[in-house]
Enzyme design. Structure first.
Site, PDB file in Angstrom:
ATOM      1  N   GLU A 170       0.807  -1.230   0.000  1.00 14.83           N
ATOM      2  CA  GLU A 170       0.000   0.000   0.000  1.00 14.83           C
ATOM      3  C   GLU A 170       0.836   1.275   0.000  1.00 14.83           C
ATOM      4  OE1 GLU A 170      -2.780  -0.468   3.249  1.00 14.83           O
ATOM      5  OE2 GLU A 170      -3.427  -2.423   2.519  1.00 14.83           O
ATOM      6  N   ASN A 216       2.169  -5.347  -2.950  1.00 14.45           N
ATOM      7  CA  ASN A 216       0.773  -5.659  -2.645  1.00 14.45           C
ATOM      8  C   ASN A 216      -0.038  -4.380  -2.452  1.00 14.45           C
ATOM      9  OD1 ASN A 216      -1.126  -7.807  -1.896  1.00 14.45           O
ATOM     10  ND2 ASN A 216      -1.050  -6.970   0.188  1.00 14.45           N
ATOM     11  N   HIS A 257     -10.267  -6.288  -2.119  1.00 18.82           N
ATOM     12  CA  HIS A 257     -11.320  -5.911  -1.150  1.00 18.82           C
ATOM     13  C   HIS A 257     -12.425  -5.199  -1.922  1.00 18.82           C
ATOM     14  CE1 HIS A 257      -9.055  -6.990   2.416  1.00 18.82           C
ATOM     15  NE2 HIS A 257      -8.016  -6.293   1.990  1.00 18.82           N
ATOM     16  N   GLU A 288      -6.108 -10.717  -0.690  1.00 23.07           N
ATOM     17  CA  GLU A 288      -6.924 -10.381   0.489  1.00 23.07           C
ATOM     18  C   GLU A 288      -8.404 -10.283   0.116  1.00 23.07           C
ATOM     19  OE1 GLU A 288      -5.473  -6.912   2.575  1.00 23.07           O
ATOM     20  OE2 GLU A 288      -3.373  -7.440   2.251  1.00 23.07           O
ATOM     21  N   ASP A 290     -12.197 -10.155  -0.181  1.00 23.05           N
ATOM     22  CA  ASP A 290     -13.489 -10.232   0.498  1.00 23.05           C
ATOM     23  C   ASP A 290     -14.434  -9.253  -0.187  1.00 23.05           C
ATOM     24  OD1 ASP A 290     -12.521  -7.834   1.612  1.00 23.05           O
ATOM     25  OD2 ASP A 290     -12.390  -8.631   3.650  1.00 23.05           O
TER      26      ASP A 290
END
Ligand code: 9MR
Length: 384
Positions: A170, A216, A257, A288, A290
């Site tokens: 990030e 990432n 996400h 990651e 979701d």
């Protein structure tokens, strides 16, 4: 002859899948793909299926289902928090490896791979480090040495046990930040400049030359207009430059996400994005995943008119990422950020309005539509 050979191969594959996943072999009946675990189905397409693991949940003896499903359904794990700096080195010079070591031992028992998370990130840093920088007792030169040591110590400690490391996480801003032109953001690049990203990869590579090293980030699932506000384009340009400069970067992790309120992407857009990264000679992974939804009063009251469309939209988003990944051979793992709503970062983070329902299983470990949809995607992809 040909028939008999493929029958033998199929039997061997089923026995291997059964051994790994504790799916009872039903004597005399061929195993149905729908009865296999996510990890067994992923194996058919050479795709690791992972989850973030919350150590408190894994250790909770009153909740054995959590541990059981981590072992049964997933072939890769990511520590959700225990490899972050504030956990690993709460006081300077005193390392706390125990929780991460415990997870590594668990993965060994269950024949799982590990995504190391995370070496360079602006969040979850120990107070001694951020306070020291803020009050001037740690200079920028010292900070650089401290980061070098942290990367070397951490990667060396886990050497040979980590499949992929999230080396830098990030570091790119978002279009809603100021200025809106995408730029490096956060503690590390603010203090040490953008060049620290390349150094972090070099230091990690020195400590474990065999680990795959990843950049990432979130909101890089699809390209935008390619202009200065396009975060995916910014990350693309950055990793292209790193490759060009001979920096030891192996892959890009796209966090994934998503939220059902946004509409989001289809599988072709996702695949096109991954293809552009892999055309640079990089691997890619979803790291990651979701898909959260707004928890309206109706949802919370159990109104199926409000719940069902969310379950369907979430399944479609999970599936778009999975199909996009399956269509690119260099998409090497698909990791969800927690697998049950019982243990998900989402409701604790998105409170106004409340969001939730972001994972594959509900709070009682009942698989949702998204779980079956991912299995269906894997079944179709792995069809021989
Ligand atoms: O899931 C993690 C949560 O338990 C922590 O409180 C939070 C702290 O920032 O970090 C969460 O994990 C993040 C991950 O490390 C990096 N990408 C975003 C994830 C969700 O916030």
């Amino acid at each position: 002859m040909k028939l008999r050979r493929s029958a033998l191969v199929a039997t061997v594959a089923l026995v291997a899948a059964g051994a790994l996943n504790a799916v009872p072999a039903s004597a005399g009946h061929p195993e149905r793909p729908a009865d296999l675990s996510l990890r067994a189905l992923g194996q058919r397409s050479d795709l690791a299926i992972g989850t973030a693991v919350d150590m408190a949940a894994l250790d909770d003896t009153t909740d054995p289902q959590y541990r059981k499903l981590v072992a049964e359904q997933f072939s890769s794990v990511t520590p959700e928090n225990v490899m972050k700096w504030e956990v690993l080195e709460p006081t300077q010079g005193t390392y706390n490896w125990a929780p991460a070591d415990e997870l590594i031992a668990f993965t060994k028992q269950n024949k799982q791979r590990v995504r190391g998370h995370v070496l360079v990130w602006q969040n979850q840093l120990p107070a001694w480090l951020t306070d020291g920088v803020n009050n001037g007792t740690i200079s920028d030169d010292q900070l650089r040495d401290i980061l070098h040591k942290h990367i070397t110590d951490t990667v060396s400690h886990f050497k040979g046990k980590i499949w992929q490391w999230d080396v830098v996480n990030e570091a790119a801003s978002d279009p809603w930040d100021s200025p809106s032109t995408i730029h490096y953001k956060g503690f590390w690049t603010q203090h040490l400049g953008g060049g620290i990203i390349a150094d972090a990869f070099r230091w990690a590579h020195q400590a474990d030359p065999k680990a795959l090293l990843f950049y990432n980030d979130y909101n890089i699932e699809a390209f935008g207009d390619g202009g200065p506000g396009d975060k995916t384009q910014f990350v693309y340009n950055m990793v292209k430059q790193l490759k060009h400069d001979g920096v030891p970067i192996d892959g890009v992790g796209s966090q994934g996400h998503l939220g059902t309120q946004y509409g989001d992407y289809d599988a072709l857009q996702i695949n096109d994005t991954l293809n552009r990264f892999t055309d640079l000679g990089l691997d890619v992974a979803f790291t990651e995943v979701d898909v959260r939804s707004q928890m309206t009063a109706g949802v919370q009251a159990g109104d199926s008119n409000e719940i069902n469309p969310r379950l369907q939209a979430a399944a479609a988003d999970f599936s778009a990422l999975m199909q996009g990944c399956l269509a690119n051979r260099r998409c090497i793992s698909f990791t969800v950020w927690g697998f049950t709503d019982k243990h998900s970062w989402v409701p604790g983070w998105f409170k106004d309005p409340l969001e939730g329902m972001a994972t594959l299983y509900d709070e009682n470990y009942q698989p949702k539509r998204a779980y079956n949809t991912l299995k269906a995607d894997l079944i179709f992809a792995g069809r021989r």
